[in-house]
Write a protein that holds these residues in place. Structure first.
Motif, mmCIF file in Angstrom:
data_model
loop_
_atom_site.group_PDB
_atom_site.id
_atom_site.type_symbol
_atom_site.label_atom_id
_atom_site.label_comp_id
_atom_site.label_asym_id
_atom_site.label_seq_id
_atom_site.Cartn_x
_atom_site.Cartn_y
_atom_site.Cartn_z
ATOM 1 N N SER A 115 67.474 122.811 37.108
ATOM 2 C CA SER A 115 66.690 122.235 38.778
ATOM 3 C C SER A 115 65.553 121.043 37.958
ATOM 4 O O SER A 115 65.583 120.197 38.375
ATOM 5 C CB SER A 115 65.813 123.181 39.153
ATOM 6 O OG SER A 115 67.248 124.226 39.668
ATOM 7 N N ASN A 118 67.933 117.972 37.055
ATOM 8 C CA ASN A 118 67.815 117.510 38.161
ATOM 9 C C ASN A 118 66.639 116.654 38.530
ATOM 10 O O ASN A 118 67.746 115.431 39.232
ATOM 11 C CB ASN A 118 69.137 117.804 38.900
ATOM 12 C CG ASN A 118 69.059 117.491 40.035
ATOM 13 O OD1 ASN A 118 68.584 116.901 41.538
ATOM 14 N ND2 ASN A 118 70.321 117.817 40.643
ATOM 15 N N GLU A 119 65.391 117.050 38.547
ATOM 16 C CA GLU A 119 64.440 116.219 38.794
ATOM 17 C C GLU A 119 64.601 114.946 37.769
ATOM 18 O O GLU A 119 63.717 113.972 38.274
ATOM 19 C CB GLU A 119 63.536 116.875 38.864
ATOM 20 C CG GLU A 119 63.435 118.501 39.927
ATOM 21 C CD GLU A 119 63.186 117.594 41.424
ATOM 22 O OE1 GLU A 119 63.078 116.590 42.166
ATOM 23 O OE2 GLU A 119 64.851 117.650 42.365
ATOM 24 N N LYS A 138 67.133 112.599 38.851
ATOM 25 C CA LYS A 138 66.277 111.225 40.129
ATOM 26 C C LYS A 138 65.124 110.396 39.501
ATOM 27 O O LYS A 138 65.131 109.246 40.350
ATOM 28 C CB LYS A 138 66.796 112.246 40.945
ATOM 29 C CG LYS A 138 67.593 113.038 41.989
ATOM 30 C CD LYS A 138 66.687 114.482 42.621
ATOM 31 C CE LYS A 138 67.822 115.185 43.595
ATOM 32 N NZ LYS A 138 67.710 115.956 44.315
ATOM 33 N N LEU A 194 75.218 124.395 37.309
ATOM 34 C CA LEU A 194 74.788 122.556 38.078
ATOM 35 C C LEU A 194 75.385 122.265 39.572
ATOM 36 O O LEU A 194 74.292 121.855 39.807
ATOM 37 C CB LEU A 194 76.142 122.317 37.055
ATOM 38 C CG LEU A 194 75.667 121.902 35.679
ATOM 39 C CD1 LEU A 194 76.823 121.515 34.780
ATOM 40 C CD2 LEU A 194 73.774 121.374 34.809
ATOM 41 N N GLY A 225 72.693 121.485 42.818
ATOM 42 C CA GLY A 225 72.540 119.956 42.677
ATOM 43 C C GLY A 225 73.302 118.984 42.333
ATOM 44 O O GLY A 225 73.473 117.241 43.266
ATOM 45 N N PHE A 226 73.571 119.012 40.495
ATOM 46 C CA PHE A 226 74.360 118.232 40.646
ATOM 47 C C PHE A 226 76.330 117.922 41.304
ATOM 48 O O PHE A 226 76.539 119.568 41.913
ATOM 49 C CB PHE A 226 75.200 118.562 39.278
ATOM 50 C CG PHE A 226 73.488 118.001 38.150
ATOM 51 C CD1 PHE A 226 73.611 116.995 38.028
ATOM 52 C CD2 PHE A 226 73.527 119.744 37.676
ATOM 53 C CE1 PHE A 226 72.020 116.791 37.266
ATOM 54 C CE2 PHE A 226 71.960 119.119 37.381
ATOM 55 C CZ PHE A 226 71.536 117.918 36.705
ATOM 56 N N VAL A 256 74.391 112.967 39.067
ATOM 57 C CA VAL A 256 73.503 113.248 40.167
ATOM 58 C C VAL A 256 72.897 111.157 40.812
ATOM 59 O O VAL A 256 73.336 111.066 40.054
ATOM 60 C CB VAL A 256 71.899 113.664 40.311
ATOM 61 C CG1 VAL A 256 71.240 112.155 38.924
ATOM 62 C CG2 VAL A 256 70.521 114.136 40.828
#
Length: 351
Positions: A89, A92-93, A96, A122, A126-127, A328
């Motif tokens: 998580s 991912n942030e 981004k 993954l 959000g990937f 992403v």
């Protein structure tokens, strides 16, 4: 909480490359120096947990006609105990934010030797699966811990036969770092590589790419060039790159001459590389990408990598199935355009 800290001169004391046990040559400081010498926009990030380094992320910024994207080849590198929902998580942030800060559209990555079961984590984080071509999903690797006799015994009979035939024919293997004319040898290798790629329809790098590696990585230090020679002619070559525990075969080729090919010089060439790698104390010889040869995957005999794959597999070893590429994006219309572009442009490159 995980912290992603950009690596520079101020925090060198934190960097612990010995932690990168499942890393490849592009995860070394020298590789970053080499990429920058080529004019590439690259950066390194340390992954920290409670102030201690637990991983590493190497990033390349790329700019194409319809896409501006970051790519972390075979990254991130992180200890398996930290591959948690929390980490994915926060990764991912971070990606981004990296996209936003660098005015990019996409951040892609394709981890090396991750457990295939991590795909679910993954996706939940959000990937998405990338539609672009990334590093090889399937690789061939030889564990160097057995003895030389055991490594030979694990090979296919045809490989052992060609090694003996090449030795009897008087084919010699030259290690470029031990010669005084290294620039000339790099040029000879490039001639072989250029002939091979044209014959097989593959893309390759220009001569400067290898000359810069020789200069910045250093032949005999972070890379090496092996050449097979027969009757005064260089007939086969292998360019390899070093990391902490792995020697990677990244580029190679041979001349198209039936009289020379009957001796199988490339078998003796790679057997020499295997022995050299073992003597260096490396754990693995990674022969790079292959096409799997079983009914559950690709069995098309006309695949352009079929012959190369069969050659590599004759040395014994095992198939590595990587988890593949993920990404992403910044969302919106540009994301739809990029996904459509990737689907079309890379439709023939995905295995």
């Amino acid at each position: 909480m995980f912290d992603f800290i950009k690596f520079d001169n101020s925090n060198q004391v934190i960097f612990q490359p010995n932690l990168l046990v499942s890393s490849l040559f592009m995860h070394t400081n020298k590789w970053v120096d080499f990429q920058r010498a080529l004019g590439r926009n690259v950066s390194q990030y340390l992954i920290l947990k409670d102030g201690q380094q637990v991983g590493y992320l190497y990033i390349e910024n790329n700019y194409r006609k319809l896409a501006k994207y970051a790519y972390s080849p075979f990254g991130p590198v992180i200890s398996s105990e930290f591959m948690t929902v929390e980490f994915f998580s926060e990764l991912n942030e971070f990606m981004k934010k990296y996209i936003y800060d660098n005015d990019l559209n996409v951040f892609r990555f394709d981890p090396f030797k991750w457990n295939l079961d991590l795909t679910v984590k993954l996706l939940h984080a959000g990937f998405k699966r990338t539609l672009a071509a990334v590093g090889p999903k399937y690789m061939w690797e030889i564990n160097l811990s057995p003895s030389e006799d055991e490594l030979l015994a694990a090979m296919k009979k045809v490989a052992r036969y060609n090694i003996k035939q090449s030795e009897k024919a008087g084919i010699t293997i030259i290690k470029a770092s031990e010669q005084s004319n290294t620039d000339e040898l790099v040029k000879e290798f490039y001639k072989i590589l250029e002939e091979t790629t044209k014959r097989q329809g593959f893309a390759s790098f220009d001569w400067l790419y290898f000359q810069k590696q020789s200069e910045i990585l250093g032949l005999g230090k972070d890379c090496e060039l092996f050449l097979a020679k027969y009757n005064g002619q260089y007939v086969s070559g292998a360019w390899v790159n070093y990391s902490e525990d792995t020697v990677s075969y990244t580029h190679g080729g041979s001349v198209h001459n039936p009289e020379i090919q009957k001796f199988g010089a490339s078998y003796l060439l790679h057997w020499t590389v295997i022995k050299h790698s073992k003597n260096m104390g490396k754990k693995f010889y990674n022969m790079w990408g292959v096409v799997p040869n079983d009914e559950l995957r690709i069995t098309n005999a006309s695949h352009p990598l079929r012959g190369v794959s069969d050659f590599k597999m004759r040395f014994g070893g095992q198939l590595i199935e990587n988890i593949g590429g993920f990404e992403v994006t910044n969302g919106g219309l540009s994301n739809l355009i990029n996904r459509s572009y990737d689907w079309w442009v890379y439709r023939n490159d995905r295995v």
